[in-house]
Design an enzyme around this catalytic site. Sequence first.
Site, PDB file in Angstrom:
ATOM      1  N   HIS A   1       0.851  -1.187   0.000  1.00  0.00           N
ATOM      2  CA  HIS A   1       0.000   0.000   0.000  1.00  0.00           C
ATOM      3  C   HIS A   1       0.888   1.239   0.000  1.00  0.00           C
ATOM      4  CE1 HIS A   1       1.136  -0.570   4.182  1.00  0.00           C
ATOM      5  NE2 HIS A   1       1.056   0.759   4.263  1.00  0.00           N
TER       6      HIS A   1
ATOM      7  N   HIS B   1       5.602   6.056  -0.740  1.00  0.00           N
ATOM      8  CA  HIS B   1       6.377   4.850  -1.044  1.00  0.00           C
ATOM      9  C   HIS B   1       5.527   3.614  -0.747  1.00  0.00           C
ATOM     10  CE1 HIS B   1       6.797   5.317   3.280  1.00  0.00           C
ATOM     11  NE2 HIS B   1       7.014   4.013   3.334  1.00  0.00           N
TER      12      HIS B   1
END
Length: 179
Positions: free
Chosen positions: A37, A121
């Site tokens: 995620h 990220h």
Amino acid sequence: MPRLFTGLAVPSEIGARLARFRGGLPGARWVEAADYHVTLRFLGDIDADVAEDVLEALAGLRARDPVPVELEGLGAFGGDRPRALFAAVAQNPALMDLQAEQERLVRRAGVAPETRRFTPHVTLARLKREASPEAVAMYVAQSGLFEPLRFEARAVTVFSARESTGGGPYIAEAEFPFA
């Protein structure tokens, strides 16, 4: 109350391509592809009342087009003491606007302001002490050319994590579509 955060779920086909980077780095504890995620806002361990206020606030997200997400390369957090290997997400106005809106909404709901700069990220691995900076740098350098991976996010998800495991499996507690 479990540890909560908001994020963008990574589609399974993108997760499968990221999972190809698993392995070959001593001291890495690899995140399962299903748990990939992009974190928008870490909320932490908050009490049930604040969690309910956060969910109510997020229900007020303004309508928006899908948010483009581009994964553009590998990197590591921690410098001389690397702690995580990640796929970097290119910053774009739509993503930055979504994250800023999240920050405003959760602060109004009673969550303390975030003190860290938003660095989008996807965490691929958590690194133990035996993951030396040299080994991590070599791994990133030898991982080959990273072809950009792209997808469109169409919802924000509120995830929970078990504190004892230091990560996944993550559970989607609520989802807020953009339109």
